[in-house]
Design a protein around this motif. Structure first.
Motif, mmCIF file in Angstrom:
data_model
loop_
_atom_site.group_PDB
_atom_site.id
_atom_site.type_symbol
_atom_site.label_atom_id
_atom_site.label_comp_id
_atom_site.label_asym_id
_atom_site.label_seq_id
_atom_site.Cartn_x
_atom_site.Cartn_y
_atom_site.Cartn_z
ATOM 1 N N VAL A 119 4.119 29.072 25.773
ATOM 2 C CA VAL A 119 3.182 30.182 25.906
ATOM 3 C C VAL A 119 1.981 29.744 26.737
ATOM 4 C CG1 VAL A 119 1.598 31.701 24.651
ATOM 5 C CG2 VAL A 119 3.853 31.205 23.711
ATOM 6 N N LEU A 120 1.491 28.523 26.485
ATOM 7 C CA LEU A 120 0.262 28.060 27.109
ATOM 8 C C LEU A 120 0.302 26.553 27.266
ATOM 9 C CD1 LEU A 120 -2.892 29.086 27.549
ATOM 10 C CD2 LEU A 120 -3.184 27.823 25.432
ATOM 11 N N ILE A 121 -0.211 26.064 28.377
ATOM 12 C CA ILE A 121 -0.353 24.626 28.594
ATOM 13 C C ILE A 121 -1.787 24.380 29.044
ATOM 14 C CG2 ILE A 121 0.320 22.638 30.006
ATOM 15 C CD1 ILE A 121 3.080 23.826 30.256
ATOM 16 N N GLY A 122 -2.443 23.407 28.430
ATOM 17 C CA GLY A 122 -3.804 23.078 28.830
ATOM 18 C C GLY A 122 -4.054 21.592 28.726
ATOM 19 N N GLU A 123 -4.884 21.089 29.635
ATOM 20 C CA GLU A 123 -5.226 19.676 29.630
ATOM 21 C C GLU A 123 -6.282 19.400 28.569
ATOM 22 O OE1 GLU A 123 -6.906 16.233 32.665
ATOM 23 O OE2 GLU A 123 -6.587 18.257 33.412
ATOM 24 N N LEU A 124 -6.125 18.283 27.871
ATOM 25 C CA LEU A 124 -7.109 17.865 26.872
ATOM 26 C C LEU A 124 -8.032 16.830 27.485
ATOM 27 C CD1 LEU A 124 -4.847 17.483 23.721
ATOM 28 C CD2 LEU A 124 -6.509 19.273 24.178
ATOM 29 N N ASP A 125 -9.307 16.936 27.193
ATOM 30 C CA ASP A 125 -10.280 15.955 27.651
ATOM 31 C C ASP A 125 -10.244 14.789 26.675
ATOM 32 O OD1 ASP A 125 -12.449 14.470 28.470
ATOM 33 O OD2 ASP A 125 -13.797 16.195 28.638
ATOM 34 N N VAL A 126 -9.753 13.645 27.133
ATOM 35 C CA VAL A 126 -9.594 12.496 26.235
ATOM 36 C C VAL A 126 -10.935 11.909 25.811
ATOM 37 C CG1 VAL A 126 -7.278 11.861 26.987
ATOM 38 C CG2 VAL A 126 -9.247 10.949 28.217
ATOM 39 N N GLU A 127 -12.017 12.245 26.502
ATOM 40 C CA GLU A 127 -13.344 11.745 26.161
ATOM 41 C C GLU A 127 -13.971 12.530 25.009
ATOM 42 O OE1 GLU A 127 -14.610 9.004 27.689
ATOM 43 O OE2 GLU A 127 -12.674 8.952 28.701
ATOM 44 N N LYS A 128 -13.545 13.776 24.806
ATOM 45 C CA LYS A 128 -14.163 14.637 23.791
ATOM 46 C C LYS A 128 -13.370 14.620 22.497
ATOM 47 C CE LYS A 128 -16.564 18.045 26.548
ATOM 48 N NZ LYS A 128 -16.711 19.456 26.845
ATOM 49 N N GLU A 129 -14.071 14.901 21.409
ATOM 50 C CA GLU A 129 -13.428 15.079 20.111
ATOM 51 C C GLU A 129 -12.625 16.376 20.171
ATOM 52 O OE1 GLU A 129 -12.148 14.179 16.488
ATOM 53 O OE2 GLU A 129 -13.504 12.905 17.620
ATOM 54 N N GLU A 130 -11.384 16.342 19.729
ATOM 55 C CA GLU A 130 -10.491 17.486 19.872
ATOM 56 C C GLU A 130 -10.697 18.560 18.813
ATOM 57 O OE1 GLU A 130 -6.539 15.944 19.905
ATOM 58 O OE2 GLU A 130 -6.912 14.702 21.644
ATOM 59 N N LEU A 131 -11.224 18.201 17.658
ATOM 60 C CA LEU A 131 -11.331 19.145 16.540
ATOM 61 C C LEU A 131 -12.768 19.241 16.044
ATOM 62 C CD1 LEU A 131 -8.172 18.007 14.638
ATOM 63 C CD2 LEU A 131 -8.517 20.253 15.630
ATOM 64 N N PRO A 132 -13.118 20.370 15.459
ATOM 65 C CA PRO A 132 -14.459 20.499 14.872
ATOM 66 C C PRO A 132 -14.648 19.464 13.754
ATOM 67 C CG PRO A 132 -13.319 22.621 14.920
ATOM 68 C CD PRO A 132 -12.337 21.584 15.345
ATOM 69 N N PRO A 133 -15.884 19.058 13.505
ATOM 70 C CA PRO A 133 -16.143 18.000 12.510
ATOM 71 C C PRO A 133 -15.749 18.359 11.080
ATOM 72 C CG PRO A 133 -18.205 18.907 13.380
ATOM 73 C CD PRO A 133 -17.087 19.512 14.166
ATOM 74 N N HIS A 134 -15.648 19.659 10.740
ATOM 75 C CA HIS A 134 -15.300 20.029 9.359
ATOM 76 C C HIS A 134 -13.801 19.867 9.069
ATOM 77 C CE1 HIS A 134 -14.338 23.804 11.458
ATOM 78 N NE2 HIS A 134 -13.489 24.000 10.472
ATOM 79 N N MET A 135 -12.988 19.652 10.093
ATOM 80 C CA MET A 135 -11.544 19.478 9.891
ATOM 81 C C MET A 135 -11.283 18.107 9.265
ATOM 82 S SD MET A 135 -10.156 22.281 11.038
ATOM 83 C CE MET A 135 -8.447 21.924 11.302
ATOM 84 N N ARG A 136 -10.328 18.072 8.341
ATOM 85 C CA ARG A 136 -10.007 16.829 7.640
ATOM 86 C C ARG A 136 -8.557 16.445 7.887
ATOM 87 N NH1 ARG A 136 -8.364 15.504 2.231
ATOM 88 N NH2 ARG A 136 -8.317 17.726 1.728
ATOM 89 N N ARG A 137 -8.349 15.208 8.360
ATOM 90 C CA ARG A 137 -6.995 14.710 8.622
ATOM 91 C C ARG A 137 -6.340 14.339 7.294
ATOM 92 N NH1 ARG A 137 -5.727 11.896 13.521
ATOM 93 N NH2 ARG A 137 -3.487 11.602 13.506
ATOM 94 N N VAL A 138 -5.074 14.776 7.130
ATOM 95 C CA VAL A 138 -4.317 14.478 5.909
ATOM 96 C C VAL A 138 -2.947 13.919 6.284
ATOM 97 C CG1 VAL A 138 -5.508 16.223 4.521
ATOM 98 C CG2 VAL A 138 -3.431 16.846 5.751
ATOM 99 N N SER A 139 -2.205 13.481 5.293
ATOM 100 C CA SER A 139 -0.872 12.929 5.523
ATOM 101 C C SER A 139 0.125 14.040 5.844
ATOM 102 C CB SER A 139 -0.394 12.172 4.287
ATOM 103 O OG SER A 139 -0.148 13.095 3.230
ATOM 104 N N THR A 140 1.262 13.636 6.381
ATOM 105 C CA THR A 140 2.326 14.596 6.679
ATOM 106 C C THR A 140 2.779 15.310 5.408
ATOM 107 O OG1 THR A 140 3.073 13.234 8.528
ATOM 108 C CG2 THR A 140 4.620 14.862 7.704
ATOM 109 N N ALA A 141 2.932 14.564 4.320
ATOM 110 C CA ALA A 141 3.370 15.169 3.051
ATOM 111 C C ALA A 141 2.365 16.209 2.572
ATOM 112 C CB ALA A 141 3.572 14.082 1.993
ATOM 113 N N GLU A 142 1.073 15.906 2.704
ATOM 114 C CA GLU A 142 0.046 16.836 2.239
ATOM 115 C C GLU A 142 0.012 18.099 3.098
ATOM 116 O OE1 GLU A 142 -4.679 16.839 1.006
ATOM 117 O OE2 GLU A 142 -3.676 14.942 1.438
ATOM 118 N N ILE A 143 0.169 17.965 4.408
ATOM 119 C CA ILE A 143 0.141 19.153 5.272
ATOM 120 C C ILE A 143 1.373 20.011 5.023
ATOM 121 C CG2 ILE A 143 1.269 18.385 7.410
ATOM 122 C CD1 ILE A 143 -2.037 20.250 7.306
#
Length: 128
Positions: free
Chosen positions: A77-101
Motif C-alpha cells: 500500500v505504501l513505502i517510505g524511507e525511515l530516518d535512521v537518525e531519528k527515534e521511530e516511535l513516540p516516547p510513550h510507546m513501550r517495547r514488549v516481547s513477542t509473546a506479550e504482543i
C-alpha cells in the motif's frame, strides 16, 4: 517484448532511490514491515534484508524478526524511507516481547469480535 506500462516504469524507477535504505512498508492486510530494500522488480515485488514486522497494540509494540523477506508488489500500500537518525516511535510507546504482543493482539481481536457480535444483535433497534 515488455508489457510494463508507464506507471510500472515510474514505480520501479522511483523505488531505485530507496535501494539500500531502511524502509517502512505498509501492506494491504495492515501489517507494517521494516527492513533494508535490497532488490525490486517492475511489479514492485521487493526484497527486504533484516526485515521485521512492527506489531502495535495500544501503547505496546514489538519488532518481530523475519530475516530476508520477499514482498509481493500487489500487497504493498505504501513505502517510505525511515530516518535512521531519528527515534521511530513516540516516547510513550513501550517495547514488549513477542509473546506479550501476541496476547495483546488476541485480546484486541476478541474485543473487536465481541463488539461486532453486539452490534449485529442490536441492529433490529435501528438507532440511526
Amino acid at each position: 517484448m515488455s508489457w510494463a506500462s508507464a506507471e510500472d516504469t515510474y514505480l520501479s524507477t522511483s523505488l531505485a532511490s530507496y535501494l539500500d535504505k531502511k524502509l517502512l512498508v505498509l501492506l494491504r492486510d495492515g501489517r507494517k514491515l521494516l527492513g533494508i530494500l535490497r532488490s525490486f522488480d517492475q511489479f514492485a515485488n521487493a526484497v527486504l534484508e533484516g526485515a521485521c514486522e512492527r506489531a502495535i497494540v495500544g501503547d505496546l509494540y514489538c519488532d518481530i524478526p523475519l530475516g530476508l523477506y520477499v514482498i509481493r508488489g500487489e500487497n504493498v500500500v505504501l513505502i517510505g524511507e525511515l530516518d535512521v537518525e531519528k527515534e521511530e516511535l513516540p516516547p510513550h510507546m513501550r517495547r514488549v516481547s513477542t509473546a506479550e504482543i501476541r496476547r495483546a493482539q488476541k485480546a484486541e481481536r476478541e474485543a473487536s469480535d465481541l463488539k461486532g457480535t453486539m452490534r449485529k444483535r442490536m441492529e433490529f433497534l435501528d438507532l440511526d
